[in-house]
Design a protein around this motif. Structure first.
Motif, PDB file in Angstrom:
ATOM      1  N   THR A   1      -3.124  -2.025  -8.354  1.00 37.62           N
ATOM      2  CA  THR A   1      -1.678  -3.686  -8.055  1.00 37.62           C
ATOM      3  C   THR A   1      -1.451  -2.981  -6.478  1.00 37.62           C
ATOM      4  O   THR A   1      -1.074  -4.396  -6.357  1.00 37.62           O
ATOM      5  N   ARG A   2      -1.105  -2.113  -6.272  1.00 41.66           N
ATOM      6  CA  ARG A   2      -1.211  -1.775  -4.520  1.00 41.66           C
ATOM      7  C   ARG A   2      -2.282  -1.172  -3.958  1.00 41.66           C
ATOM      8  O   ARG A   2      -2.680  -0.339  -4.316  1.00 41.66           O
ATOM      9  N   LYS A   3      -2.505  -1.201  -2.716  1.00 37.29           N
ATOM     10  CA  LYS A   3      -3.114  -0.178  -2.145  1.00 37.29           C
ATOM     11  C   LYS A   3      -2.573   0.359  -0.267  1.00 37.29           C
ATOM     12  O   LYS A   3      -2.269  -1.031   0.148  1.00 37.29           O
ATOM     13  N   ARG A   4      -2.920   0.803   0.380  1.00 35.32           N
ATOM     14  CA  ARG A   4      -1.968   1.332   1.217  1.00 35.32           C
ATOM     15  C   ARG A   4      -3.192   1.841   2.476  1.00 35.32           C
ATOM     16  O   ARG A   4      -4.283   2.144   1.693  1.00 35.32           O
TER      17      ARG A   4
ATOM     18  N   ASN B   1       1.186   6.952  -7.574  1.00 36.61           N
ATOM     19  CA  ASN B   1       0.071   7.442  -6.171  1.00 36.61           C
ATOM     20  C   ASN B   1      -0.615   8.179  -6.559  1.00 36.61           C
ATOM     21  O   ASN B   1      -0.425   9.023  -7.027  1.00 36.61           O
TER      22      ASN B   1
END
Ligand SMILES: CC(C)(COP(=O)(O)OP(=O)(O)OC[C@H]1O[C@@H](n2cnc3c(N)ncnc32)[C@H](O)[C@@H]1OP(=O)(O)O)[C@@H](O)C(=O)NCCC(=O)NCCS
Length: 161
Positions: A152-155, A132
């Motif tokens: 690959t992901r965003k928060r 992260n």
């Protein structure tokens, strides 16, 4: 040339100072009271949520490497934690944290630590290394991208008034 070695109990103070600095940098100009709360709470969080012991992280599959400068001074660290991806069931090697002390940045040591993370995954037969990174941490993001990491992901967060 810097040296790499496993964590020792005497590293606690240096580790904690650098880890707290890393955490505070991700808080985006926190108020003094929040910084103080974080400083006080973090040792317990390490012990309770990250199974930290006098010998370092206690979770199975975790590795903690210390980087020492030429004079044997603590200059950085790499903390790896093995996990299983809940979607694929595949093992994943997490870079729980990586940091170099401010005075030693820009010498290629961060890249060295991250190269060790990738080598450790290869050694364990783990196909993915994950981490992260704070959205404002451009230097770390640049380093990861240069090594082949991709988003690959965003928060997303919405702070209520
Ligand atoms: C991120 C960090 C580990 C990089 O360590 P470092 O030893 O300074 O990095 P290196 O000298 O190995 O540089 C490697 C690459 O990182 C990027 N980078 C490093 N410092 C940078 C800066 N100030 N600005 C932009 N890019 C930078 C560059 O891509 C660089 O490659 P290049 O020299 O070929 O341009 C270090 O800045 C650090 O400890 N930061 C605080 C802790 C932290 O944020 N950790 C990451 C948590 S996710």
């Amino acid at each position: 040339m810097p040296q790499i070695r496993p964590y020792r109990p005497g590293d606690w103070t240096s580790f904690l100072a650098l880890d707290i600095e890393t955490g505070l940098a991700a808080l985006h100009a926190p108020a003094a009271v929040d910084m103080e709360r974080y400083r006080k709470a973090w040792p317990n969080v390490l012990r309770e949520k990250f199974s930290w012991t006098d010998s370092g992280p206690g979770a199975p599959g975790s590795t903690f490497l210390v980087l020492e400068d030429d004079g044997g001074t603590y200059a950085g660290h790499l903390w790896l934690t093995e996990d299983t991806d809940v979607f694929t069931g595949e093992p994943k090697l997490w870079v729980t944290t990586v940091a170099v002390v401010p005075a030693c940045r820009g010498r290629g040591w961060g890249r060295l630590l991250m190269t060790l993370a990738l080598a450790e995954a290869r050694k364990r037969g783990i196909p993915t290394v994950a981490l992260n990174v704070d959205a404002q941490n451009a230097s770390a993001e640049k380093l990861y991208a240069a090594l082949g990491f991709a988003v690959t992901r965003k928060r997303m967060e919405h702070r209520l008034p």
